[in-house]
Design a protein around this motif. Structure first.
Motif, PDB file in Angstrom:
ATOM      1  N   THR A 118       0.804  -1.050  -0.066  1.00 49.38           N
ATOM      2  CA  THR A 118      -0.069   0.146  -0.145  1.00 49.38           C
ATOM      3  C   THR A 118       0.737   1.221   0.058  1.00 49.38           C
ATOM      4  N   LEU A 119       0.303   2.514  -0.628  1.00 48.40           N
ATOM      5  CA  LEU A 119       1.016   3.630  -0.761  1.00 48.40           C
ATOM      6  C   LEU A 119       0.103   4.724  -0.179  1.00 48.40           C
ATOM      7  N   HIS A 120       0.669   5.648   0.514  1.00 46.35           N
ATOM      8  CA  HIS A 120       0.025   6.817   0.974  1.00 46.35           C
ATOM      9  C   HIS A 120       0.467   7.753   0.280  1.00 46.35           C
ATOM     10  N   ILE A 121      -0.533   8.720  -0.423  1.00 44.33           N
ATOM     11  CA  ILE A 121      -0.193   9.712  -1.315  1.00 44.33           C
ATOM     12  C   ILE A 121       0.145  11.168  -0.689  1.00 44.33           C
ATOM     13  N   GLY A 122       1.384  11.589  -0.686  1.00 42.96           N
ATOM     14  CA  GLY A 122       1.701  12.636  -0.204  1.00 42.96           C
ATOM     15  C   GLY A 122       1.471  13.855  -0.935  1.00 42.96           C
ATOM     16  N   ALA A 123       1.825  13.811  -2.188  1.00 39.08           N
ATOM     17  CA  ALA A 123       1.519  15.094  -3.036  1.00 39.08           C
ATOM     18  C   ALA A 123       1.206  14.461  -4.555  1.00 39.08           C
ATOM     19  N   VAL A 124       0.468  15.299  -5.215  1.00 37.35           N
ATOM     20  CA  VAL A 124       0.456  14.968  -6.708  1.00 37.35           C
ATOM     21  C   VAL A 124       0.933  16.004  -7.665  1.00 37.35           C
ATOM     22  N   HIS A 125       1.876  16.027  -8.464  1.00 37.63           N
ATOM     23  CA  HIS A 125       2.276  16.907  -9.485  1.00 37.63           C
ATOM     24  C   HIS A 125       2.407  16.198 -10.845  1.00 37.63           C
ATOM     25  N   ALA A 126       1.535  16.236 -11.462  1.00 35.07           N
ATOM     26  CA  ALA A 126       1.183  15.472 -12.846  1.00 35.07           C
ATOM     27  C   ALA A 126       2.516  15.669 -13.602  1.00 35.07           C
ATOM     28  N   PRO A 127       2.952  14.463 -14.195  1.00 39.71           N
ATOM     29  CA  PRO A 127       2.199  13.130 -14.283  1.00 39.71           C
ATOM     30  C   PRO A 127       2.453  12.170 -13.141  1.00 39.71           C
ATOM     31  N   TYR A 128       2.984  12.624 -11.819  1.00 38.82           N
ATOM     32  CA  TYR A 128       3.538  11.673 -11.174  1.00 38.82           C
ATOM     33  C   TYR A 128       2.755  11.933  -9.663  1.00 38.82           C
ATOM     34  N   ALA A 129       2.772  10.971  -8.718  1.00 38.88           N
ATOM     35  CA  ALA A 129       2.155  11.172  -7.568  1.00 38.88           C
ATOM     36  C   ALA A 129       3.585  10.455  -6.803  1.00 38.88           C
TER      37      ALA A 129
ATOM     38  N   THR B 246       4.392   7.554   0.121  1.00 38.07           N
ATOM     39  CA  THR B 246       5.328   6.616   1.369  1.00 38.07           C
ATOM     40  C   THR B 246       4.737   5.270   1.149  1.00 38.07           C
ATOM     41  N   VAL B 247       5.705   4.058   1.052  1.00 37.88           N
ATOM     42  CA  VAL B 247       5.176   2.723   1.081  1.00 37.88           C
ATOM     43  C   VAL B 247       4.825   2.486   2.839  1.00 37.88           C
ATOM     44  N   LEU B 248       3.590   2.127   2.756  1.00 37.19           N
ATOM     45  CA  LEU B 248       3.001   1.857   4.027  1.00 37.19           C
ATOM     46  C   LEU B 248       3.282   0.361   4.416  1.00 37.19           C
ATOM     47  N   THR B 249       2.996  -0.690   3.433  1.00 33.93           N
ATOM     48  CA  THR B 249       3.031  -1.824   3.628  1.00 33.93           C
ATOM     49  C   THR B 249       3.764  -2.524   2.468  1.00 33.93           C
ATOM     50  N   THR B 250       4.213  -3.598   2.430  1.00 37.74           N
ATOM     51  CA  THR B 250       5.096  -4.164   1.566  1.00 37.74           C
ATOM     52  C   THR B 250       4.851  -5.709   1.325  1.00 37.74           C
ATOM     53  N   THR B 251       5.151  -6.406   0.261  1.00 40.74           N
ATOM     54  CA  THR B 251       4.909  -7.667   0.067  1.00 40.74           C
ATOM     55  C   THR B 251       5.891  -8.614   0.540  1.00 40.74           C
ATOM     56  N   GLN B 252       7.156  -8.238   0.903  1.00 41.49           N
ATOM     57  CA  GLN B 252       8.165  -9.083   1.478  1.00 41.49           C
ATOM     58  C   GLN B 252       8.248  -8.887   2.796  1.00 41.49           C
ATOM     59  N   PRO B 253       8.618 -10.164   3.670  1.00 42.86           N
ATOM     60  CA  PRO B 253       8.608 -10.035   4.871  1.00 42.86           C
ATOM     61  C   PRO B 253       9.815  -9.243   5.460  1.00 42.86           C
ATOM     62  N   ASN B 254      10.834  -8.975   4.910  1.00 40.03           N
ATOM     63  CA  ASN B 254      11.618  -7.964   5.375  1.00 40.03           C
ATOM     64  C   ASN B 254      12.064  -6.778   4.459  1.00 40.03           C
ATOM     65  N   GLY B 255      10.677  -6.507   3.802  1.00 44.10           N
ATOM     66  CA  GLY B 255      10.722  -5.221   2.823  1.00 44.10           C
ATOM     67  C   GLY B 255      10.600  -4.073   3.617  1.00 44.10           C
ATOM     68  N   ARG B 256      11.397  -2.909   2.714  1.00 42.62           N
ATOM     69  CA  ARG B 256      11.230  -1.748   3.382  1.00 42.62           C
ATOM     70  C   ARG B 256       9.930  -1.013   3.161  1.00 42.62           C
ATOM     71  N   VAL B 257       9.752  -0.408   4.206  1.00 44.41           N
ATOM     72  CA  VAL B 257       8.355   0.715   4.439  1.00 44.41           C
ATOM     73  C   VAL B 257       8.688   2.082   5.127  1.00 44.41           C
ATOM     74  N   GLY B 258       7.950   3.098   4.722  1.00 40.56           N
ATOM     75  CA  GLY B 258       8.481   4.335   4.954  1.00 40.56           C
ATOM     76  C   GLY B 258       9.221   4.964   4.306  1.00 40.56           C
ATOM     77  N   HIS B 259       9.544   4.499   3.098  1.00 36.53           N
ATOM     78  CA  HIS B 259      10.436   5.383   2.137  1.00 36.53           C
ATOM     79  C   HIS B 259       9.429   5.781   0.991  1.00 36.53           C
ATOM     80  N   ARG B 260       9.806   6.894   0.308  1.00 35.05           N
ATOM     81  CA  ARG B 260       9.181   7.571  -0.667  1.00 35.05           C
ATOM     82  C   ARG B 260       9.203   6.940  -2.162  1.00 35.05           C
ATOM     83  N   VAL B 261       8.418   7.060  -2.840  1.00 32.79           N
ATOM     84  CA  VAL B 261       8.305   6.341  -4.208  1.00 32.79           C
ATOM     85  C   VAL B 261       7.662   7.505  -5.076  1.00 32.79           C
ATOM     86  N   ARG B 262       7.925   7.536  -6.295  1.00 30.00           N
ATOM     87  CA  ARG B 262       7.228   8.450  -7.314  1.00 30.00           C
ATOM     88  C   ARG B 262       6.381   7.334  -8.262  1.00 30.00           C
ATOM     89  N   ILE B 263       5.348   7.341  -8.411  1.00 30.95           N
ATOM     90  CA  ILE B 263       4.679   6.667  -9.306  1.00 30.95           C
ATOM     91  C   ILE B 263       3.687   7.421 -10.113  1.00 30.95           C
TER      92      ILE B 263
END
Length: 81
Positions: free
Chosen positions: A26-37, A40-57
Motif C-alpha cells: 500500500t502507498l499513502h499519497i503525499g503529493a500529486v504533481h502531474a504526471p506523478y504522485a 510513502t510505502v506503508l506496507t510491503t509484500t516482502q517479509p523484510n521489505g522496506r516501508v516508510g520510504h518515498r516513491v514516485r509513481i
C-alpha cells in the motif's frame, strides 16, 4: 452491470496494489504533481521489505487498473460525542 468510478489520486489517499505479485503493498499519497504522485510505502509484500520510504509513481499506473483506492474509515458518531 458493475460500474467502477475512478477518483483522481490526491494527497492523503491510500492506494493498494492489485497485482498478485505485489498483494499487500500500500502507498499513502503525499503529493500529486502531474504526471506523478509522490507516496510513502506503508506496507510491503516482502517479509523484510522496506516501508516508510518515498516513491514516485505515474498517475497512469495508479488509475490504470494496477491499484485501487483504499476507502477511508468512516468516523464513528459515538467517538465524536
Amino acid at each position: 452491470m458493475t460500474q467502477h468510478i475512478t477518483l483522481p489520486p490526491a494527497a492523503g489517499q491510500t492506494w493498494a496494489h492489485v497485482d498478485s505479485r505485489m498483494d499487500g503493498r500500500t502507498l499513502h499519497i503525499g503529493a500529486v504533481h502531474a504526471p506523478y504522485a509522490y507516496a510513502t510505502v506503508l506496507t510491503t509484500t516482502q517479509p523484510n521489505g522496506r516501508v516508510g520510504h518515498r516513491v514516485r509513481i505515474g498517475l497512469d499506473s495508479l488509475t490504470g487498473g494496477g491499484h485501487l483506492l483504499v476507502p477511508s474509515p468512516v468516523p464513528d458518531e459515538e467517538e465524536d460525542k
